[in-house]
Each structure stands twice: as structure tokens, then as C-alpha cells.
Motif scaffolding. Sequence first.
Motif, PDB file in Angstrom:
ATOM      1  N   LEU A 178      12.123   4.608  -4.656  1.00  0.00           N
ATOM      2  CA  LEU A 178      11.254   4.151  -3.569  1.00  0.00           C
ATOM      3  C   LEU A 178      10.893   2.685  -3.724  1.00  0.00           C
ATOM      4  O   LEU A 178      10.688   1.989  -2.717  1.00  0.00           O
ATOM      5  N   ASP A 179      10.810   2.193  -4.975  1.00  0.00           N
ATOM      6  CA  ASP A 179      10.599   0.757  -5.175  1.00  0.00           C
ATOM      7  C   ASP A 179      11.695  -0.044  -4.490  1.00  0.00           C
ATOM      8  O   ASP A 179      11.440  -1.076  -3.863  1.00  0.00           O
ATOM      9  N   ILE A 211       0.840  -1.202   0.000  1.00  0.00           N
ATOM     10  CA  ILE A 211       0.000   0.000   0.000  1.00  0.00           C
ATOM     11  C   ILE A 211       0.872   1.247   0.000  1.00  0.00           C
ATOM     12  O   ILE A 211       0.585   2.219  -0.719  1.00  0.00           O
ATOM     13  N   ASP A 212       1.946   1.240   0.801  1.00  0.00           N
ATOM     14  CA  ASP A 212       2.854   2.383   0.849  1.00  0.00           C
ATOM     15  C   ASP A 212       3.404   2.694  -0.543  1.00  0.00           C
ATOM     16  O   ASP A 212       3.392   3.842  -0.994  1.00  0.00           O
ATOM     17  N   LEU A 248       3.940  10.306   6.975  1.00  0.00           N
ATOM     18  CA  LEU A 248       3.926   9.358   8.088  1.00  0.00           C
ATOM     19  C   LEU A 248       4.809   8.155   7.783  1.00  0.00           C
ATOM     20  O   LEU A 248       5.602   7.712   8.629  1.00  0.00           O
ATOM     21  N   ILE A 249       4.680   7.627   6.577  1.00  0.00           N
ATOM     22  CA  ILE A 249       5.475   6.459   6.189  1.00  0.00           C
ATOM     23  C   ILE A 249       6.960   6.805   6.192  1.00  0.00           C
ATOM     24  O   ILE A 249       7.798   6.035   6.660  1.00  0.00           O
ATOM     25  N   VAL A 282      -1.984  -7.587  -7.242  1.00  0.00           N
ATOM     26  CA  VAL A 282      -3.025  -6.792  -6.576  1.00  0.00           C
ATOM     27  C   VAL A 282      -2.723  -5.304  -6.728  1.00  0.00           C
ATOM     28  O   VAL A 282      -3.621  -4.494  -6.992  1.00  0.00           O
ATOM     29  N   MET A 283      -1.454  -4.931  -6.579  1.00  0.00           N
ATOM     30  CA  MET A 283      -1.055  -3.536  -6.766  1.00  0.00           C
ATOM     31  C   MET A 283      -1.377  -3.065  -8.182  1.00  0.00           C
ATOM     32  O   MET A 283      -1.895  -1.953  -8.384  1.00  0.00           O
TER      33      MET A 283
END
Length: 250
Positions: A142-143, A30-31, A202-203, A174-175
Motif C-alpha cells: 500500500l505504501d 492520512i490514507d 471508501l479509500i 508528520v505521519m
Amino acid sequence: MLEGLNALMSDPAAWVALATIVTMEVVLGIDNLIFISVLSNKLPEEHRVKARRIGIGLALVLRLLLLASIAWIVQLTQPVFEAFGHGFSWRDLTLVAGGLFLVWKATKEIHHTIDPRPNDDLFDTRTVGIGFAAAIGQIILLDLVFSIDSIITAVGMTDNIAIMVIAVVVAVSVMLFAATPLADFIERNPTVVMLALSFLMLIGTTLIAEGFGAHVPKGYVYAAMAFSAAVEALNILARRRREAASAPAA
């Protein structure tokens, strides 16, 4: 790998492990997906789907490559130097760097959302190629961060490579399925953009804390995100009902 598949076919405990890791990988994804959705929405519309597919495809490739380098992945958790009373490993340094990047990116996008500049070259059609390349570069960075964190977590839960590969493929699928609906929802609801950027902040902060050895239970982070999303959903519902009530009767 073949032995792992045989164990998966015959051992019920292996199916439980697979279901657990798939769920965990989807949640951790999700992030990654929020970042890809927010970033791809900054591109011209005709490039957005392509950027999402490339970003998610790279996430799958990186995760599979990391799985193929299990011995190297395990070494990433070994401390390489000590500072502030904490032994920093390459994983810690990667998480800190990724967290700092996320905080910087989210802060920049929040500032742009609050104080937009009409002549921002990100929206200039003459620089679409540069903007697209920059977006893909940031997605790759980021991946890598999310992939390392994801695979190290999976390695800590099972030593069955087949289970990890299947879990990664299912989670990334799903992503891929959810990417466009999520990005379109964010695009249609401007207030959700700020919420998504707050999630990224936040992450990023959580990644930095993890890198410095302060473990933050993922359940707390996702519970806070779920609560915020529920509040925003109520705001959207209330706003739509007010708009419907104020619309002139046909």
C-alpha cells in the motif's frame, strides 16, 4: 536540485507552492497512516511501534526513489492499452490493484471484528514472526500505491524537485509523529476501529474509480471522512459522559 533551493530562497511563489504541496501531501498521507495504524494494531504490542516506523520509513524511501525517477513517473500516466472505452496507464492499473487490495483487506477485518475467532493465528504468539512479516509486506504494497499517487499529484503541481523533496520529508515526518497517537486512539476506542475500516473501504473504492477514469474529487472524500469522524467524536463524548454519570460517587 541546487537551483530549486535557490528559487525557494528567493521566490515567494515557491514558498506558496511548497506550503500547498506540503498540505496536500499531509492530507494524502492520512490514507496511508490509517492503514498502517489499523494493521499495526493487529500485531502483538511489542511489535507495533517497530512496524509503524518501518512502514512510514518505507513510505519515505519509496517517495524519494520515485522523485529520483521523474521521467519514469511521467511515463506511468501514458496509456498502455484501452478497454471499456478507457485508456489504462500503469498508474491506473496500480490504483485499481491497490484499491482492490484495500477493499479486500477492509472487508476481511470488518468480518473479523464482527465475528472474531479466538484461535486466529494472527494472535498466536507462536507465529509472531510470520504475522510481522505479513504486516510489513502489506504495508509495503500500500505504501507503493499511495506513493505513486502522491508523487504524480506533486509532479502535476510543480517542476521544482527541491520543493517536492522538502514537501515529502515534511509530510512523512508528520505521519511519523502522528502514527502512535492515532494508533493508540484507535486501540482505546473499539468503535473507531470500525470507522477506520470503513474509511479504508471508501479509500479503496475511490482508488478503483480513479483507476477506471472516474475522477472523484478528494475534497468530497475527505469531507465525508471528516463528518463521520465528527459524529463518532460526539458518540465517544456522549458515551464517556454516560459512564461518568453512572459511576458510583466516591
